[in-house]
Scaffold this active site. Structure first.
Site, short mmCIF file in Angstrom:
data_model
loop_
_atom_site.label_atom_id
_atom_site.label_comp_id
_atom_site.label_asym_id
_atom_site.label_seq_id
_atom_site.Cartn_x
_atom_site.Cartn_y
_atom_site.Cartn_z
N HIS A 119 0.87 -1.20 -0.10
CA HIS A 119 -0.01 0.13 0.03
C HIS A 119 0.78 1.14 -0.05
O HIS A 119 2.01 1.26 0.37
CB HIS A 119 -0.95 0.03 1.23
N ASP A 121 -0.49 4.49 0.75
CA ASP A 121 -0.94 5.29 1.84
C ASP A 121 0.09 5.29 3.05
O ASP A 121 0.33 4.16 3.26
CB ASP A 121 -2.28 5.24 2.18
N ASP A 154 6.90 1.13 5.58
CA ASP A 154 5.45 0.97 5.60
C ASP A 154 4.72 1.95 4.91
O ASP A 154 4.09 2.71 5.10
CB ASP A 154 4.87 1.03 7.08
N GLU A 188 -5.08 1.32 3.32
CA GLU A 188 -4.64 0.36 4.15
C GLU A 188 -4.72 0.82 5.58
O GLU A 188 -5.09 0.17 6.61
CB GLU A 188 -3.46 -0.19 3.93
N GLU A 189 -4.13 1.93 5.59
CA GLU A 189 -3.82 2.48 7.19
C GLU A 189 -5.29 2.71 7.96
O GLU A 189 -5.30 3.12 9.02
CB GLU A 189 -3.11 3.64 6.89
N ASP A 215 1.61 -9.99 1.17
CA ASP A 215 1.36 -8.96 1.65
C ASP A 215 2.33 -8.34 2.53
O ASP A 215 3.15 -9.37 3.16
CB ASP A 215 -0.13 -8.68 2.09
N HIS A 462 5.10 3.80 11.73
CA HIS A 462 4.16 4.80 12.27
C HIS A 462 4.78 5.57 13.45
O HIS A 462 3.97 6.22 14.16
CB HIS A 462 3.09 3.92 13.05
ZN ZN Z 1 1.52 -0.99 6.31
#
Ligand code: ZN
Length: 490
Positions: A119, A121, A154, A188-189, A215, A462
């Site tokens: 992903h 985003d 990520d 996704e987030e 994934d 994150h």
């Molecule tokens: Zn992720």
């Protein structure tokens, strides 16, 4: 007396002998010998593209009213401009908002397709932490052997290296036997409600059933497992679910000058304490057990001794695991109070107080089990337990095969790129990924990224100073290249 003593000595001797025999026959994890493969990856190019991709502030804010998609559209345009070989040779299907679904048609329609996904985003940078970053979070700065910025791990690096691998394959004239899908999600987030779900609905409508999907959700950890010298690749075969409950305490309100013995806030505080003091039952079993055993086999003697003798030390191992946040998450449904609200004014006793508690479901538990657990742990009928948010819970996934061709290919490539010394184990993803959707159209679903991660890197997920090493970009590209060649040429 003497006879009793010699009997005790005999029993002790038998126990010690059993422990030793079991430990010595527990075995060590020896990978089958596989030679390293060399893929000609253009290091400068993949580094530049990774850096460019970070500059697009494709932030999923979680607020539908203020969410802007301008940067997402720019990112999509950048993908077309930067990967012309992919766009010319692989069909792009735009069927789920800003999510990109590529279909590389295979020649043999008898073979089930596979899906590689990531992903683009990202989560927001927490306001006020911008200055804690060594380089600005959307700079994509290349320094010290890394590309720095939000999304570096990520999960933009996955998108970049997959596109890079596809470009190399196109340039090689690769023509797949098996159909390959690539899906690059834009939400996704926030749970993939449009992107991954949209792609999944589309594939289902086309009658597509994937042989397997791959994934994010795990990586190769270096120096992450205590006392394990070798890097550990945990190829995750399952994913935990999530359910959230509100605990609502009710009592008499009134003026703060005359409080009752217990007010709503006291009742709620006790309820939360009782709930936290009674963790959901857990056990070292299933995939978690396979994972710990696999790691222990490469560990020092004492670890092998504990793992080989669970009949005696199982409790010690479970206690040890429960004491660390990650270990605890592996063996049970976790309990995390996340929101707390009550009261409107300093001199008014609030008649209600609410705590919101998020549970990450282990495959053995359902939301109903958790509701019953909460009621019994709190044991107070002044507290109501209510599901938080309609349709927001997800069950844990099913557990995918560890003997499938897909699992074998994914793990073989780990060795081809990162070497024989890597310890490879199955695992369980303790957070959520888009695969909660994709797995609905896949026989097996795996969660693993070809990326070596150190304890220093972990805080970037994150968090602050997210970065990806250039070595990981090169290895990641090589890995997806080898994987596609392996699975799509037959
Ligand atoms: Zn992720």
């Amino acid at each position: 007396m003497k006879r009793v003593l010699s009997l005790i000595a005999l029993v002790a001797l038998i126990v010690i002998a059993t422990i030793l025999v079991r430990t010595l026959t527990f075995g060590s994890s020896q990978n089958q010998k596989i030679d390293k493969s060399v893929v000609n990856v253009d290091k400068a190019r993949v580094t530049r593209l990774m850096s460019e991709s970070i500059a697009f502030e494709t932030v999923s804010t979680g607020n539908a009213e203020t969410q802007s998609y301008e940067a997402f559209e720019q990112f999509v345009a950048w993908v077309s401009a930067s990967y012309p070989e992919v766009h010319t040779n692989i069909e792009l299907l735009k069927i789920a908002d800003h999510t990109l679904l590529f279909k590389w048609q295979g020649k043999n329609s008898e073979l089930q397709p596979i899906l590689l996904t990531g992903h683009y985003d990202v989560v927001p940078v927490v306001p006020g932490t911008e200055d804690d970053w060594n380089y600005p979070p959307y700079s994509g700065k290349v320094a010290d052997g890394y590309v720095w910025g939000r999304g570096a791990m990520d999960d933009k690096s996955a998108v970049v290296v997959m596109l890079e691998a596809a470009t190399l394959l196109v340039n090689d004239g690769f023509d797949p036997e098996r159909t390959i899908y690539f899906s690059f999600g834009h939400d996704e987030e926030i749970g993939g409600p449009q992107g991954a779900k949209g792609v999944t609905d589309y594939l289902r409508s086309q009658g597509v059933q994937l042989e397997w999907s791959l994934d994010e959700g795990s990586f190769i950890g270096k120096d992450i497992f205590p006392r394990i010298a070798q890097p550990v690749a945990s190829v995750n075969v399952a994913e935990k679910g999530s359910v959230t409950f509100d605990l609502i305490a009710r009592a008499k309100g009134g003026h703060s000058s005359m409080p009752e013995q217990e007010v709503a806030i006291d009742i709620l505080a006790n309820a939360v304490t009782n709930l936290r003091n009674r963790p959901v039952a857990g056990a070292l079993e299933g995939v978690s057990l396979e994972m710990i055993d696999g790691i222990a086999r490469s560990g020092p003697f004492v670890l092998r001794l504990l793992a080989a003798n669970k009949w005696l030390f199982g409790g010690v191992l479970e206690k040890q695991l429960s004491s660390s946040p990650t270990g605890n998450a592996l063996i049970r449904t976790t309990t995390a109070p996340t929101l707390l609200r009550s009261g409107v004014k300093t001199n008014v006793i609030a008649p209600t107080a609410t705590a919101t508690v998020n549970f990450r479901l282990h495959p053995r538990d359902t939301p109903d089990d958790i509701e019953n657990h909460i009621i019994s742990a709190i044991n107070d009928d002044r507290v109501t337990v209510k599901l938080h948010g309609e349709g927001m819970s997800s069950l844990a996934s099913s557990v995918s095969s560890r003997t499938s061709d897909g699992y074998k290919s994914i793990t073989k490539v780990v060795q081809q790129v990162f070497g024989d010394e890597i310890v490879i184990v199955p695992g369980i993803t303790i957070a959520g990924t888009d695969t909660k959707h994709y797995s609905k159209v896949a026989d097996n679903s795996y969660r693993f990224q070809y990326m070596m991660v150190t304890p220093e890197d972990i805080g970037g997920f994150h968090g602050t100073n997210e970065r990806v090493s250039i070595e990981n970009l090169v290895n990641g590209t090589a890995a997806y290249y080898l994987l596609l060649k392996d699975v799509a040429s037959r």
